[in-house]
Structures are given as structure tokens and as C-alpha cells.
Design a protein around this motif. Structure first.
Motif, PDB file in Angstrom:
ATOM      1  N   GLY A  74       0.792  -1.225   0.000  1.00 34.90           N
ATOM      2  CA  GLY A  74       0.000   0.000   0.000  1.00 34.90           C
ATOM      3  C   GLY A  74       0.821   1.269   0.000  1.00 34.90           C
ATOM      4  N   LYS A  76       3.383   1.932  -1.717  1.00 35.52           N
ATOM      5  CA  LYS A  76       3.747   2.271  -3.094  1.00 35.52           C
ATOM      6  C   LYS A  76       2.690   3.183  -3.715  1.00 35.52           C
ATOM      7  CE  LYS A  76       6.166  -2.077  -3.720  1.00 35.52           C
ATOM      8  NZ  LYS A  76       6.108  -3.401  -4.331  1.00 35.52           N
ATOM      9  N   ARG A  77       1.439   2.962  -3.311  1.00 40.59           N
ATOM     10  CA  ARG A  77       0.324   3.723  -3.839  1.00 40.59           C
ATOM     11  C   ARG A  77      -0.006   4.915  -2.933  1.00 40.59           C
ATOM     12  NH1 ARG A  77      -2.113  -0.363  -4.558  1.00 40.59           N
ATOM     13  NH2 ARG A  77      -3.220  -0.563  -2.623  1.00 40.59           N
ATOM     14  N   ARG A  79      -1.622   4.533   0.115  1.00 35.49           N
ATOM     15  CA  ARG A  79      -2.645   4.174   1.102  1.00 35.49           C
ATOM     16  C   ARG A  79      -2.917   2.676   1.059  1.00 35.49           C
ATOM     17  NH1 ARG A  79      -8.385   6.198  -1.297  1.00 35.49           N
ATOM     18  NH2 ARG A  79      -8.218   5.114  -3.274  1.00 35.49           N
ATOM     19  N   ASP A  84      -5.222  -4.846  -1.320  1.00 31.20           N
ATOM     20  CA  ASP A  84      -3.867  -5.261  -0.961  1.00 31.20           C
ATOM     21  C   ASP A  84      -3.892  -6.599  -0.235  1.00 31.20           C
ATOM     22  OD1 ASP A  84      -2.916  -2.863  -2.045  1.00 31.20           O
ATOM     23  OD2 ASP A  84      -3.090  -1.835  -0.110  1.00 31.20           O
TER      24      ASP A  84
END
Length: 127
Positions: A74, A76-77, A79, A84
Motif C-alpha cells: 500500500g 507504493k500507492r 494508502r 492489498d
């Protein structure tokens, strides 16, 4: 050979769970629920406390590990999303199907509550 000292397994387990206390010192979280689940799966009605504590340690370690992995994905994005977790259990089809079923039921309940709230508001506005 490494110069780092060896640590006992219990302390490494407590670090893996994100808890500074060893498993023996932690407050029981799910013991009653686990006792009922163990009985449902064929164990004694009152299993040994040591057995329940061991199962609880395994469950807490699994959930913590899964959460840390999902958090890594998460970040990486930016949130953490339910997707996930679904991604992490994608190869375990029984778990994946059960999670999807529970998520669908959660959405149904949310819609039913929303509809009930709207109906209740209409009834009170008519009076």
C-alpha cells in the motif's frame, strides 16, 4: 561467521508481531473465541490454556505479518486498501473466496442500513 548474538525464538517472534512483550506476557486477545473455534473443529470443549495460547500466538503472528506485507504494498500507492489483502491471499482460494463473500455481505448490510435510514427519515417527516 557473523558476530551478531543469537536471539531466542520468542523474542524474534515478539518483534515479528510488533509487540515488545514476549508472547507469555501479552494480554490474551482472542482466547474465548479461539476456544469456541477449536471446539467447533473437533477439539475438547475446554482445551488446554497452553494450546489456546499457542494458537493465539500463531494467529496474531499471521495477521501481523499479513498486515505488514499489505502495508508495504500500500505504501507504493500511498494508502492501504482491501485489495492489498486480497492480492496477498490470491493463491489461497478458500480464503480468497471467503473474504470476497464477507465483503459482499458487508456491502449488502451497508446498503440495507442506508435504505432503512432513508425509510425512517421519510416516516418521521410525514408525522
Amino acid at each position: 561467521m557473523s558476530n551478531t548474538p543469537a536471539t531466542p525464538a520468542s523474542s524474534s517472534k515478539s518483534k515479528a508481531t510488533g509487540n515488545s512483550q514476549p508472547p507469555e506476557k501479552r494480554k490474551p486477545l482472542f482466547q474465548k473465541e479461539l476456544q469456541h473455534m477449536m471446539y467447533g473443529f473437533g477439539d475438547e470443549p475446554n482445551p488446554l490454556p497452553e494450546t489456546v495460547a499457542l494458537v493465539e500466538d500463531i494467529v496474531v503472528e499471521y495477521v501481523t505479518d499479513l498486515t505488514h506485507k499489505a502495508q508495504e504494498i500500500g505504501t507504493k500507492r500511498g494508502r492501504l486498501l482491501v485489495d492489498d489483502f486480497l492480492y496477498l491471499i490470491r493463491k489461497d482460494l478458500p480464503k480468497l473466496n471467503r473474504c470476497r463473500e464477507l465483503l459482499a455481505m458487508q456491502e449488502e448490510l451497508k446498503q440495507a442500513r442506508k435504505a432503512f435510514d432513508v425509510d425512517e427519515e421519510k416516516i418521521t417527516s410525514l408525522d
